[in-house]
Scaffold this motif. Structure first.
Motif, PDB file in Angstrom:
ATOM      1  N   UNK A  81       0.833  -1.212   0.000  1.00 18.61           N
ATOM      2  CA  UNK A  81       0.000   0.000   0.000  1.00 18.61           C
ATOM      3  C   UNK A  81       0.857   1.248   0.000  1.00 18.61           C
ATOM      4  N   UNK A  82       0.381   2.293  -0.674  1.00 16.82           N
ATOM      5  CA  UNK A  82       1.061   3.591  -0.602  1.00 16.82           C
ATOM      6  C   UNK A  82       0.945   4.159   0.811  1.00 16.82           C
ATOM      7  N   UNK A  83      -0.244   4.001   1.368  1.00 12.62           N
ATOM      8  CA  UNK A  83      -0.551   4.531   2.702  1.00 12.62           C
ATOM      9  C   UNK A  83      -1.263   3.440   3.487  1.00 12.62           C
ATOM     10  N   UNK A  84      -0.873   3.260   4.747  1.00 10.69           N
ATOM     11  CA  UNK A  84      -1.624   2.371   5.627  1.00 10.69           C
ATOM     12  C   UNK A  84      -1.998   3.156   6.879  1.00 10.69           C
ATOM     13  N   UNK A  85      -3.240   2.957   7.315  1.00 14.63           N
ATOM     14  CA  UNK A  85      -3.726   3.612   8.536  1.00 14.63           C
ATOM     15  C   UNK A  85      -4.146   2.522   9.513  1.00 14.63           C
ATOM     16  N   UNK A  86      -3.536   2.538  10.688  1.00 11.36           N
ATOM     17  CA  UNK A  86      -3.849   1.530  11.704  1.00 11.36           C
ATOM     18  C   UNK A  86      -4.931   2.058  12.626  1.00 11.36           C
ATOM     19  N   UNK A  87      -6.020   1.289  12.773  1.00 14.13           N
ATOM     20  CA  UNK A  87      -7.128   1.698  13.648  1.00 14.13           C
ATOM     21  C   UNK A  87      -7.699   0.466  14.336  1.00 14.13           C
ATOM     22  N   UNK A  88      -6.818  -0.317  14.945  1.00  7.86           N
ATOM     23  CA  UNK A  88      -7.254  -1.603  15.504  1.00  7.86           C
ATOM     24  C   UNK A  88      -7.198  -1.672  17.023  1.00  7.86           C
ATOM     25  N   UNK A  89      -6.186  -1.043  17.627  1.00  7.11           N
ATOM     26  CA  UNK A  89      -5.973  -1.225  19.059  1.00  7.11           C
ATOM     27  C   UNK A  89      -5.245  -2.513  19.403  1.00  7.11           C
ATOM     28  N   UNK A  90      -4.798  -3.242  18.402  1.00  6.91           N
ATOM     29  CA  UNK A  90      -4.089  -4.507  18.632  1.00  6.91           C
ATOM     30  C   UNK A  90      -2.604  -4.275  18.329  1.00  6.91           C
ATOM     31  N   UNK A  91      -1.717  -4.458  19.332  1.00  8.01           N
ATOM     32  CA  UNK A  91      -0.297  -4.158  19.086  1.00  8.01           C
ATOM     33  C   UNK A  91       0.289  -4.891  17.877  1.00  8.01           C
ATOM     34  N   UNK A  92      -0.064  -6.165  17.673  1.00  7.15           N
ATOM     35  CA  UNK A  92       0.518  -6.939  16.571  1.00  7.15           C
ATOM     36  C   UNK A  92       0.159  -6.374  15.197  1.00  7.15           C
ATOM     37  N   UNK A  93      -0.883  -5.540  15.152  1.00  9.91           N
ATOM     38  CA  UNK A  93      -1.265  -4.951  13.870  1.00  9.91           C
ATOM     39  C   UNK A  93      -0.197  -3.983  13.369  1.00  9.91           C
ATOM     40  N   UNK A  94       0.613  -3.437  14.280  1.00 11.33           N
ATOM     41  CA  UNK A  94       1.557  -2.383  13.877  1.00 11.33           C
ATOM     42  C   UNK A  94       2.708  -2.925  13.019  1.00 11.33           C
ATOM     43  N   UNK A  95       3.446  -3.955  13.485  1.00  9.40           N
ATOM     44  CA  UNK A  95       4.465  -4.498  12.568  1.00  9.40           C
ATOM     45  C   UNK A  95       3.860  -5.033  11.272  1.00  9.40           C
ATOM     46  N   UNK A  96       2.666  -5.610  11.357  1.00 11.74           N
ATOM     47  CA  UNK A  96       2.018  -6.084  10.128  1.00 11.74           C
ATOM     48  C   UNK A  96       1.736  -4.914   9.190  1.00 11.74           C
ATOM     49  N   UNK A  97       1.238  -3.809   9.749  1.00 12.76           N
ATOM     50  CA  UNK A  97       0.942  -2.645   8.923  1.00 12.76           C
ATOM     51  C   UNK A  97       2.182  -2.078   8.257  1.00 12.76           C
ATOM     52  N   UNK A  98       3.317  -2.122   8.969  1.00 14.32           N
ATOM     53  CA  UNK A  98       4.572  -1.659   8.360  1.00 14.32           C
ATOM     54  C   UNK A  98       4.888  -2.510   7.130  1.00 14.32           C
ATOM     55  N   UNK A  99       4.637  -3.816   7.247  1.00 15.12           N
ATOM     56  CA  UNK A  99       4.959  -4.723   6.133  1.00 15.12           C
ATOM     57  C   UNK A  99       3.944  -4.630   4.996  1.00 15.12           C
ATOM     58  N   UNK A 100       2.715  -4.239   5.310  1.00 15.64           N
ATOM     59  CA  UNK A 100       1.698  -4.081   4.255  1.00 15.64           C
ATOM     60  C   UNK A 100       1.953  -2.842   3.400  1.00 15.64           C
ATOM     61  N   UNK A 101       2.793  -1.933   3.920  1.00 20.83           N
ATOM     62  CA  UNK A 101       3.044  -0.653   3.242  1.00 20.83           C
ATOM     63  C   UNK A 101       4.251  -0.781   2.327  1.00 20.83           C
ATOM     64  N   UNK A 102       4.206  -0.120   1.178  1.00 19.10           N
ATOM     65  CA  UNK A 102       5.315  -0.196   0.213  1.00 19.10           C
ATOM     66  C   UNK A 102       6.558   0.522   0.732  1.00 19.10           C
ATOM     67  N   UNK A 103       7.689   0.267   0.123  1.00 22.94           N
ATOM     68  CA  UNK A 103       8.907   1.006   0.428  1.00 22.94           C
ATOM     69  C   UNK A 103       8.641   2.495   0.182  1.00 22.94           C
ATOM     70  N   UNK A 104       9.104   3.340   1.100  1.00 24.29           N
ATOM     71  CA  UNK A 104       8.923   4.796   1.015  1.00 24.29           C
ATOM     72  C   UNK A 104       7.453   5.208   1.087  1.00 24.29           C
ATOM     73  N   UNK A 105       6.624   4.316   1.616  1.00 21.37           N
ATOM     74  CA  UNK A 105       5.229   4.660   1.852  1.00 21.37           C
ATOM     75  C   UNK A 105       5.059   5.304   3.225  1.00 21.37           C
ATOM     76  N   UNK A 106       3.812   5.510   3.610  1.00 24.18           N
ATOM     77  CA  UNK A 106       3.542   6.191   4.880  1.00 24.18           C
ATOM     78  C   UNK A 106       2.611   5.359   5.731  1.00 24.18           C
TER      79      UNK A 106
END
Ligand SMILES: [Zn+2]
Ligand SMILES: [Zn+2]
Length: 364
Positions: free
Chosen positions: A252-277
């Motif tokens: 993804x170009x942009x990922x927005x985390x809105x879960x409240x689950x800590x494990x979602x954060x490293x996953x969200x980093x990986x779902x985002x493209x290089x140089x994404x936000x």
């Protein structure tokens, strides 16, 4: 006498208590409550998961009411600078007492980190009065930011979006979505749904919502999500593959985390493209830690990660404007699954905690 639903302590049932009608100070307003939302924060309050809460409290931090009385002297001004009037339907920023003088308010330009801020329904005690929305009346102290609702904006629609809307508006603003971007939203609760809607208004080319349960994913599709992915029936590897398949292998170009689950954060980093936000807004309470690889997930990835805390009067004001303009495009009121009177506030809390409803309102 005025009735209010009071949360006496964490892990104790909500009680109905009565209050005297307050004597208003100059600049104050008494609102006759039309409705107040029940949100995830209230379930965290019931479990004692927020620090610095002066129990007993009257929960309810996003509310709408009719101005019933104005304190002595000149009427307070709304955010547009107009004097408020008895009979107006208004909402208000739940944050009260932001000082405007401290380092964060002045040098840091981050008023949501002002140490003096108090929040209606969260960090103001019921011992000090009607300072939460789950009550027949709400005492808006002098200095509270008041935002009138335009006539075409149904107050139920505003409360259906609730505090998720200004929160998501803040996060989507920080996300700086560009036209055509692929945006992944992690979480299909009120913040995630609002983020999915606002991402479209900011020109996203594709919006993908990851979350659950199915009732929330269906709501996300109703709100224009192109793709939904059920968190319960997929693995992290499958979700990563699904996002890469949809983005030419990049993420993804942009990922927005809105879960409240800590494990979602490293996953969200990986779902985002290089140089994404990547914007993290869902970790509002401390539910633990998560680990990531600083080399792979952050540094070499050239990832821009932003944390987003709270909202200010501008976010509420912009939410009202956006919801008024796009009221027809997004069926907010369909999100309301149930309304409860004050005597059934505990049932509302239980239903929200169990995710039996998407959005519950207290209607005194
Ligand atoms: Zn301050
Ligand atoms: Zn809330």
């Amino acid at each position: 006498m005025i009735s209010a639903a009071v949360m006496p302590q964490p892990h104790r049932p909500i009680e109905l208590r009565t209050f005297e009608r307050p004597v208003l100070e100059p600049g104050a307003v008494l609102l006759k409550t039309l409705g107040s939302e029940v949100c995830g924060t209230d379930t965290h309050l019931a479990k004692g998961q927020l620090s610095g809460v002066p129990y007993p409290i009257i929960p309810g931090h996003v509310s709408v009411g009719v101005i019933d009385e104005i304190g002595p002297g000149a009427a307070p001004l709304d955010v547009d600078g107009r004097p408020v009037e008895v009979g107006q339907v208004v909402t208000f920023l739940d944050v009260y007492g932001t000082c405007g003088r401290c380092w964060y308010c002045t040098v840091g330009h981050a008023t949501t980190r002002c140490p003096y801020r108090k929040v209606y329904g969260i960090t103001l005690s019921a011992d000090d009065g009607l300072l939460g929305g789950w009550a027949q009346y709400i005492h808006l102290r002098a200095g509270v930011h008041i935002v009138p609702l335009p006539e075409n904006l149904d107050w139920r629609a505003f409360l259906a979006a609730g505090c998720g809307m200004p929160t998501a508006l803040h996060a989507v603003t920080l996300a700086e979505i560009d036209f055509g971007d692929t945006v992944v939203v992690q979480g299909a609760g009120p913040v995630g749904l609002s983020a999915a809607a606002l991402a479209q208004l900011r020109g996203a080319g594709r919006v993908i919502v990851i979350g659950g349960p199915e009732v929330r994913l269906a709501a996300a599709r109703t709100f224009g999500a192109d793709t939904t992915i059920d968190i319960a029936s997929t693995t992290e590897a499958e979700r990563l593959e699904a996002i890469r398949d949809l983005t030419g292998g990049r993420g993804a170009d942009i990922t927005i985390e809105a879960t409240g689950v800590p494990a979602a954060v490293p996953e969200g980093m990986r779902l985002t493209r290089d140089a994404g936000r990547y914007v993290v807004v869902g970790q509002y309470t401390d539910t633990g830690s998560a680990t990531f690889n600083p080399h792979l997930d952050l540094n070499r990835k050239h990832l821009d990660v932003r944390g987003c805390w709270g909202s200010d009067a501008g976010h509420v004001y912009r939410s009202v404007r956006v919801m008024s303009r796009y009221a027809d495009q997004f069926p907010w009121t369909e999100l309301i699954s149930a309304e409860y009177d004050l005597a059934h506030a505990q049932a509302a809390l239980d239903d929200v905690a169990a995710q039996r409803v998407v959005k519950a309102l207290i209607v005194p």
